[in-house]
Scaffold this motif. Structure first.
Motif, PDB file in Angstrom:
ATOM      1  N   ASP A 231     -24.068 -41.871  14.913  1.00 60.10           N
ATOM      2  CA  ASP A 231     -23.184 -41.070  14.672  1.00 60.10           C
ATOM      3  C   ASP A 231     -22.287 -41.916  13.745  1.00 60.10           C
ATOM      4  O   ASP A 231     -21.109 -41.097  13.069  1.00 60.10           O
ATOM      5  CB  ASP A 231     -22.512 -40.343  15.551  1.00 60.10           C
ATOM      6  CG  ASP A 231     -22.058 -41.312  16.806  1.00 60.10           C
ATOM      7  OD1 ASP A 231     -22.231 -42.760  16.458  1.00 60.10           O
ATOM      8  OD2 ASP A 231     -21.294 -41.017  17.561  1.00 60.10           O
ATOM      9  N   HIS A 232     -22.207 -43.048  13.167  1.00 60.39           N
ATOM     10  CA  HIS A 232     -21.215 -43.614  12.573  1.00 60.39           C
ATOM     11  C   HIS A 232     -21.750 -45.258  12.079  1.00 60.39           C
ATOM     12  O   HIS A 232     -22.822 -45.771  12.601  1.00 60.39           O
ATOM     13  CB  HIS A 232     -20.087 -43.967  13.168  1.00 60.39           C
ATOM     14  CG  HIS A 232     -20.051 -44.988  14.295  1.00 60.39           C
ATOM     15  ND1 HIS A 232     -20.432 -44.675  15.472  1.00 60.39           N
ATOM     16  CD2 HIS A 232     -19.323 -46.077  14.323  1.00 60.39           C
ATOM     17  CE1 HIS A 232     -20.560 -45.769  16.225  1.00 60.39           C
ATOM     18  NE2 HIS A 232     -19.757 -46.768  15.657  1.00 60.39           N
ATOM     19  N   TRP A 258     -27.495 -42.909  23.026  1.00 61.68           N
ATOM     20  CA  TRP A 258     -27.101 -42.365  22.019  1.00 61.68           C
ATOM     21  C   TRP A 258     -26.929 -40.833  22.069  1.00 61.68           C
ATOM     22  O   TRP A 258     -27.713 -40.247  22.680  1.00 61.68           O
ATOM     23  CB  TRP A 258     -27.429 -42.839  20.525  1.00 61.68           C
ATOM     24  CG  TRP A 258     -27.306 -44.094  20.426  1.00 61.68           C
ATOM     25  CD1 TRP A 258     -26.224 -44.939  20.568  1.00 61.68           C
ATOM     26  CD2 TRP A 258     -28.172 -44.911  19.226  1.00 61.68           C
ATOM     27  NE1 TRP A 258     -26.405 -46.247  20.115  1.00 61.68           N
ATOM     28  CE2 TRP A 258     -27.532 -46.198  19.462  1.00 61.68           C
ATOM     29  CE3 TRP A 258     -28.950 -44.792  18.521  1.00 61.68           C
ATOM     30  CZ2 TRP A 258     -27.841 -47.137  18.359  1.00 61.68           C
ATOM     31  CZ3 TRP A 258     -29.546 -45.579  17.522  1.00 61.68           C
ATOM     32  CH2 TRP A 258     -29.155 -47.033  17.312  1.00 61.68           C
ATOM     33  N   ASP A 259     -26.101 -39.960  21.033  1.00 68.12           N
ATOM     34  CA  ASP A 259     -26.236 -38.562  21.024  1.00 68.12           C
ATOM     35  C   ASP A 259     -27.171 -38.288  19.859  1.00 68.12           C
ATOM     36  O   ASP A 259     -26.920 -37.891  18.888  1.00 68.12           O
ATOM     37  CB  ASP A 259     -25.007 -38.199  20.562  1.00 68.12           C
ATOM     38  CG  ASP A 259     -24.916 -36.586  20.559  1.00 68.12           C
ATOM     39  OD1 ASP A 259     -25.651 -35.837  21.134  1.00 68.12           O
ATOM     40  OD2 ASP A 259     -24.190 -35.920  20.099  1.00 68.12           O
ATOM     41  N   ARG A 268     -29.464 -41.374   9.036  1.00 73.55           N
ATOM     42  CA  ARG A 268     -28.066 -41.672   8.798  1.00 73.55           C
ATOM     43  C   ARG A 268     -28.102 -42.814   7.726  1.00 73.55           C
ATOM     44  O   ARG A 268     -27.581 -42.975   6.518  1.00 73.55           O
ATOM     45  CB  ARG A 268     -27.244 -41.864   9.676  1.00 73.55           C
ATOM     46  CG  ARG A 268     -25.692 -42.394   9.643  1.00 73.55           C
ATOM     47  CD  ARG A 268     -24.936 -42.421  10.532  1.00 73.55           C
ATOM     48  NE  ARG A 268     -24.260 -41.286  11.086  1.00 73.55           N
ATOM     49  CZ  ARG A 268     -23.382 -40.603  10.705  1.00 73.55           C
ATOM     50  NH1 ARG A 268     -22.866 -41.057   9.609  1.00 73.55           N
ATOM     51  NH2 ARG A 268     -22.958 -39.329  10.966  1.00 73.55           N
TER      52      ARG A 268
END
Length: 287
Positions: A231-232, A258-259, A268
């Motif tokens: 996510d980042h 993790w999500d 990503r």
């Protein structure tokens, strides 16, 4: 003598066979001419179309960029400023670095530990032809060495990340050597080769770490300049940007940590580097 329909058919077939052996190399009726081999441009176009289809299948914004050919002359790898230890040059210790010297817009993907063993991840990276390097810890891979053998068969280099992933500077020289050399023995036994590349767990090391690594046959100790999560992103440098030759870290993780999945993580990663004009190259081609 009366000839039956079946005998006539046999006679015609025999005649055709004899005709075929007589030196007539023309195409058989109804089959057409042999397919012509594709030229380089046609093959390249077909591969680009295949990659574009794979990118759509895995939900990418676009296909990853193709890296340049490996350098004819490999760059000199030196320690990053401030990452040296006492005796670094005098003892010729493995350099600790976060970026490979190059002016080409390439980055290197490295994945640590081995906890998650996602078959979709293997398919995704194989179909997209994205190179990466795996740094493995034995306590996380010993339940399924076969997963990493499949990874190796796809062309992935497997490297050393210690037996049990300890905080190495808290150990004696001999304890560090046991961790690193012990993993060398596992790698050779399970994967056929003891690596020459090692990453210290958590990125923590001291002079004894590098001395032990050298004693175990290690030549390089890469860390990373960026780390990608599902996510980042996180950055080592103040400018929070990718640079030519940067080493990017991620981990073998899934929904338990993790999500999202490793496929989400790679989506990503690949979308960002591709959008910024970077290709993913194979680290070992530059060492």
């Amino acid at each position: 003598m009366k000839v039956t329909v079946g005998s006539a058919a046999l006679a015609l077939a025999a005649a055709a066979l004899l005709s075929g052996c007589s030196g007539d190399t023309g195409p058989a009726a109804g089959r057409g001419a042999p397919a012509q081999a594709k030229g380089p441009q046609a093959r390249q176009a077909a591969e680009q179309a295949r990659l574009a289809a794979a990118a759509r299948r895995w939900g990418l914004d676009r296909a990853p960029l193709t890296p340049p050919p490996p350098p004819a002359r490999k760059p000199e790898i030196t320690p990053r400023d401030g990452f040296e230890v006492d005796g670094q040059e005098e003892e010729d210790l493995p350099p600790v670095f976060t970026t490979v010297p190059t002016k080409q817009k390439i980055v290197f993907l490295t994945i640590d530990d081995g906890a998650e063993k996602d078959p979709d991840f293997l398919r995704m990276m194989s179909e997209l032809k994205v190179p990466y390097t795996a740094f493995l810890s034995n306590y996380l891979i010993e339940e399924d060495y076969g997963y990493f053998r499949r990874m190796q068969a796809l062309g992935v280099t497997l490297d050393n990340h210690t037996l049990t992933h300890p905080y190495l500077p808290g150990l004696t020289y001999e304890e560090q050597k046991d961790e690193i050399c012990g993993m060398q023995a596992v790698m050779k036994r399970q994967f056929g080769k003891a690596p020459t590349v090692f990453r210290p767990p958590y990125g923590n090391y001291n002079g004894d770490t590098l001395r032990a690594a050298k004693a175990c046959g290690i030549k390089y100790a890469p860390l990373w300049d960026e780390e990608v999560f599902v996510d980042h992103w996180e950055y080592r440098d103040w400018d929070r940007s990718l640079h030519p030759g940067d080493i990017v870290l991620t981990h073998f993780r899934g929904r338990d940590d993790w999500d999202g999945t490793m496929v989400d993580d790679m989506r990503r990663f690949l979308n960002k580097v591709t959008r910024e004009g970077y290709a993913v190259a194979r680290l070992e081609d530059y060492l």
